[in-house]
Write a protein that holds these residues in place. Sequence first.
Motif, PDB file in Angstrom:
ATOM      1  N   LEU A 166       0.825  -1.206   0.000  1.00  0.00           N
ATOM      2  CA  LEU A 166       0.000   0.000   0.000  1.00  0.00           C
ATOM      3  C   LEU A 166       0.861   1.259   0.000  1.00  0.00           C
ATOM      4  N   MET A 170       1.096   4.276  -2.830  1.00  0.00           N
ATOM      5  CA  MET A 170       0.876   5.664  -2.466  1.00  0.00           C
ATOM      6  C   MET A 170       2.039   6.544  -2.914  1.00  0.00           C
ATOM      7  N   THR A 228      -2.725   7.540   7.278  1.00  0.00           N
ATOM      8  CA  THR A 228      -3.185   6.196   6.914  1.00  0.00           C
ATOM      9  C   THR A 228      -2.766   5.173   7.953  1.00  0.00           C
ATOM     10  N   LEU A 247     -10.559   0.969   1.328  1.00  0.00           N
ATOM     11  CA  LEU A 247      -9.251   1.476   0.900  1.00  0.00           C
ATOM     12  C   LEU A 247      -9.355   2.903   0.381  1.00  0.00           C
ATOM     13  N   CYS A 248     -10.397   3.190  -0.375  1.00  0.00           N
ATOM     14  CA  CYS A 248     -10.558   4.544  -0.908  1.00  0.00           C
ATOM     15  C   CYS A 248     -10.876   5.556   0.183  1.00  0.00           C
ATOM     16  N   VAL A 253      -5.578   7.628  -1.146  1.00  0.00           N
ATOM     17  CA  VAL A 253      -5.789   6.366  -1.864  1.00  0.00           C
ATOM     18  C   VAL A 253      -6.985   6.534  -2.796  1.00  0.00           C
ATOM     19  N   MET A 257      -5.212   2.737  -6.914  1.00  0.00           N
ATOM     20  CA  MET A 257      -4.402   2.186  -5.822  1.00  0.00           C
ATOM     21  C   MET A 257      -5.165   1.105  -5.069  1.00  0.00           C
ATOM     22  N   ALA A 258      -6.456   1.334  -4.853  1.00  0.00           N
ATOM     23  CA  ALA A 258      -7.244   0.350  -4.117  1.00  0.00           C
ATOM     24  C   ALA A 258      -7.326  -0.975  -4.871  1.00  0.00           C
ATOM     25  N   THR A 261      -3.929  -2.684  -4.873  1.00  0.00           N
ATOM     26  CA  THR A 261      -3.624  -3.209  -3.535  1.00  0.00           C
ATOM     27  C   THR A 261      -4.334  -4.532  -3.300  1.00  0.00           C
TER      28      THR A 261
END
Length: 386
Positions: A166, A170, A228, A247-248, A253, A257-258, A261
Amino acid sequence: MSAHRKRSRPPTLVGRPSACNSGVTLFTLDDLPKDESLDTEPLSATPRRSKRAKYSASVKSESVAEVAEYVNCSPSRRTASVVKESGAASRCAGSSVASPSKQSVAKKKQALADLEMPHPAPPRWREVYDTIKDMRSRVVAPVDTMGAGAAQLGETDPKCQRFSTLVSLMLSSQTKDEVTSAAVKRLRQAVGGSLSVDAIRQADAKTISDAICKVGFWRRKTDYIKRTAQRLHDEFGSDVPMTEAELCSLPGVGPKMAILTLHVAWKVNAGVGVDVHVHRITNRLGWHNPPTKTPEETRSSLEAWLPDELRPTFTGLLVGFGQTICLPIGPCCESCQLSDGLCPSAQKPSAIKVRKGGSKIAEVTGPSLEIKFEEQDSKANITLEP
């Protein structure tokens, strides 16, 4: 004055005490009796107003009162059509302000319908996909060795592996994989050798900033990583959540990215992660009709027809293709197998400019310029070929 306008008696003033103050006397005109012998009504004390004028005045006064009430009310009340106050309903704003028009609602529904409408699979997409996969099998791209999947190789604890993935994603925004990978390694060393949630929480912001200062927007990302880590500690048991929505909700994020991940950290097939490479390449290939303008539009289009089993590896496949062959500027179309009728954006240069050592530095189109030197008379012959 004519006879029919003549009155039986002149108007008189009648005084009566005020209901609010006994010391004040109010004067009004006495009612005038109608002269039945005349065919017209007597003149009133005030001029008559037509029904249209009365209606316009009442509407105007009501509109002024509504506008004054709307201006004086709070912003939260302005957005409501009806507000209950002290047990009674009172209007705060007109319906034209409180609720959207039918036309805007129709446009919104149409936009949602267009977004949810399945995008047809582009012709020969499977042939293009297999060709890209074949080219990628012979090339090692930066994403293969320094991407988000490589970040967890330095950890042994599964939670730390997921968290490092993660953090790597980022840091990767607006940053090359080489710089991101180096920043992850420096950050791991700076916080004690393991990239864990507790290690980031205990580290101060300057320690994190010094380790990631080479990535783009490092100040903002320092704040995102710290916040985070605290959220993961407070709400998710110091682990990475398993849903895209959760995640969002983390600072910094987004959907891409979510999804990545979940693919890398949890091995969950959550969709298609679209970055600048995927967005650029799929539009060059003509896979979107009409062409998409944002990565989110590209993701919606791809998820409408791309098979589920190809989604977890689709992003890495195209990212590596964009890093090595289909470059943002000056794509290597002469060495790409898609140039033979599979890519509508393929360029076919007619000449190549070469350095003295023989390496290519640029591709040019148009007429070629050939220069020859003759040793006999040391004169140069310049030939321009069409």
